[in-house]
Scaffold this active site. Structure first.
Site, PDB file in Angstrom:
ATOM      1  CG  HIS A 127      -2.070  -1.021   0.977  1.00 14.07           C
ATOM      2  ND1 HIS A 127      -3.221  -0.758   0.268  1.00 14.07           N
ATOM      3  CD2 HIS A 127      -2.144  -2.328   1.326  1.00 14.07           C
ATOM      4  CE1 HIS A 127      -3.963  -1.850   0.229  1.00 14.07           C
ATOM      5  NE2 HIS A 127      -3.335  -2.819   0.853  1.00 14.07           N
ATOM      6  CB  ALA A 175      -4.013 -16.043  -4.665  1.00 11.56           C
ATOM      7  CB  SER A 211      -1.019  -8.959  -9.778  1.00 13.58           C
ATOM      8  OG  SER A 211      -0.891  -8.214  -8.636  1.00 13.58           O
ATOM      9  CB  SER A 231      -6.630  -8.131 -13.048  1.00 11.38           C
ATOM     10  OG  SER A 231      -6.105  -7.369 -12.002  1.00 11.38           O
ATOM     11  CG  ASP A 253      -0.368  -5.173  -8.537  1.00 10.62           C
ATOM     12  OD1 ASP A 253       0.521  -5.095  -7.668  1.00 10.62           O
ATOM     13  OD2 ASP A 253      -1.588  -5.206  -8.276  1.00 10.62           O
TER      14      ASP A 253
HETATM   15  C1  GLA Z   1      -3.048  -4.150  -5.096  1.00  7.74           C
HETATM   16  C2  GLA Z   1      -2.895  -2.970  -6.053  1.00  7.74           C
HETATM   17  C3  GLA Z   1      -1.469  -2.419  -6.046  1.00  7.74           C
HETATM   18  C4  GLA Z   1      -0.994  -2.155  -4.618  1.00  7.74           C
HETATM   19  C5  GLA Z   1      -1.276  -3.340  -3.716  1.00  7.74           C
HETATM   20  C6  GLA Z   1      -0.966  -3.057  -2.272  1.00  7.74           C
HETATM   21  O1  GLA Z   1      -2.286  -5.239  -5.537  1.00  7.74           O
HETATM   22  O2  GLA Z   1      -3.225  -3.352  -7.355  1.00  7.74           O
HETATM   23  O3  GLA Z   1      -1.392  -1.266  -6.838  1.00  7.74           O
HETATM   24  O4  GLA Z   1      -1.564  -0.984  -4.119  1.00  7.74           O
HETATM   25  O5  GLA Z   1      -2.623  -3.766  -3.798  1.00  7.74           O
HETATM   26  O6  GLA Z   1       0.395  -2.845  -2.088  1.00  7.74           O
END
Ligand code: GLA
Length: 384
Positions: free
Chosen positions: A33, A120, A123, A125, A169
């Protein structure tokens, strides 16, 4: 092999061959975050990815088949042509974002599949966005530079999926490098590769197999908390545009003018940014125990101050401590998904066995365990 099955499906759908591309999911060692707060993050691309076969079809309509959903979407490329299927919004969004950046995209036929576990926190997407951004940019010679391909994916989330995510991501998915983490400055998009040298330790993901879909977009609410604190600080220090520009002193100055919750969220972020620095130094010195300690501290912060964990994942992190992991924390956006664990090689088998047993006994659910290999990012597999 996954790419052979992909090709067979492409032939079946379109009676021809296309070029094949892949783009991976990601882990993040530390810096959670932090991306939308302009700080440093430390992600890496992994050996779980989306695979795509694609060719231009000479029309102005696109036809995309999802092997995993066993569904086909057909759509035009104007803003009003958004397809019905939610998964196809990502593909449409990527094409639109490339067009907005001057890309001359025409109709294409595509089939995709993948092995990134859904929900999970790995990422999937971003992997989907990145593989289409990379492939369409090449196939239609859009000339969009690589960093902008990551932005194309991020803006697809903002404008076509309704998630105001950061850049981490998509950046990791596009720029991943085998056996390296990416030390990325999310404010400037400057980055350097850091060797992921874990010595006698291994990274293992433990998937809680729960995903709490909460009303009220809690991810966006966290972001808004941070933005409110930045606004308060900027009244006294106009140079502060994101939380990463703020010091502890600046934060303290505004404590009484922001809400208790917003303040708590902001202290997590400022502390997390400091931990990324510490972890980078510890990695350089080969001090993996120190890396692990910071991971536990991150988990505490994410659970108690940022409040993006949940009972199941807190339990996994506690079990990890009990069974000797050097570090363990919730990874990604939160509210379920995986913990990332740093475990000594010799205790690995015992760790996996015990944690699975305890988790199943408590929640009646078997966790999934993924070994992580750090791999290359978006790339062509085969030109057909
Ligand atoms: C998700 C968001 C990222 C990032 C994380 C937390 O994966 O897509 O951009 O903010 O949460 O670190």
């Amino acid at each position: 092999m996954i790419t052979e099955k992909l090709h067979a499906a492409f032939v079946q759908q379109f009676g021809a061959s296309g070029a094949q591309y892949t783009s991976p999911g990601r882990i993040n060692l530390i810096g959670e975050h932090v991306d939308y707060n302009g700080g440093y993050v430390l992600p890496g691309a992994i050996d779980k990815a989306i695979f795509l076969e694609i060719r231009p079809n000479g029309t102005n309509k696109s036809r995309v088949f999802s092997q995993d959903y066993n569904e086909r979407a057909e759509f035009g490329l104007n803003e009003t042509d958004k397809p019905q299927q939610p998964w196809a919004h990502y593909v449409f969004g990527v094409a639109r974002e490339l067009i907005k950046r001057g890309g001359k995209i025409e109709g294409f036929d595509a089939v995709f599949t993948g092995n990134v576990p859904l929900g999970a926190g790995l990422s999937s997407s971003a992997a989907l966005e990145s593989v289409f951004a990379f492939a369409l940019n090449e196939l239609f010679a859009c000339g969009v530079e690589k960093k902008q391909l990551a932005v194309v994916g991020q803006m697809t989330e903002h404008h076509y999926a309704g998630v105001k995510c950061g850049i981490m991501d998509q950046f990791a998915s596009v720029f991943g490098k085998k056996n390296h983490l990416i030390r990325l400055n999310c404010d400037t998009l400057e980055y350097e590769y850091v060797p992921c040298e874990l010595g006698n330790y291994r990274l293992v993901l433990v998937d809680s197999c729960v995903k709490h879909t909460l009303v009220d977009s809690p991810y966006d609410r966290r972001r808004e908390s941070c933005e409110r604190v930045v606004k308060a600080i900027a009244q006294r220090h106009p140079q502060v545009k994101v939380l990463a520009h703020a010091t502890w002193d600046m934060l303290k100055e505004v404590q009484s003018t922001v809400s208790e919750v917003d303040y708590r969220r902001a202290t997590f972020v400022v502390g997390e940014i400091k931990r990324v620095e510490k972890v980078c130094a510890a990695l350089k010195n080969g001090d993996l125990e120190e890396v692990g300690k910071n991971m536990y501290a991150t988990h505490q912060g994410l659970s108690k101050d940022y409040e993006v964990s949940c009972e199941e994942v807190d339990f996994l992190s506690e079990c990890a401590q009990k069974y000797g992991a050097a570090g363990a924390r919730i990874m990604g956006g939160g509210f379920g998904g995986c913990t990332i664990n740093l475990v000594k090689s010799e205790s690995y088998d015992n760790f996996v066995e015990k944690i699975a047993k305890d988790y199943t006994a408590k929640f009646g659910l078997a966790p999934k365990v993924y070994d992580v290999k750090i791999e290359d990012g978006a790339r062509v597999i085969a030109d057909k």
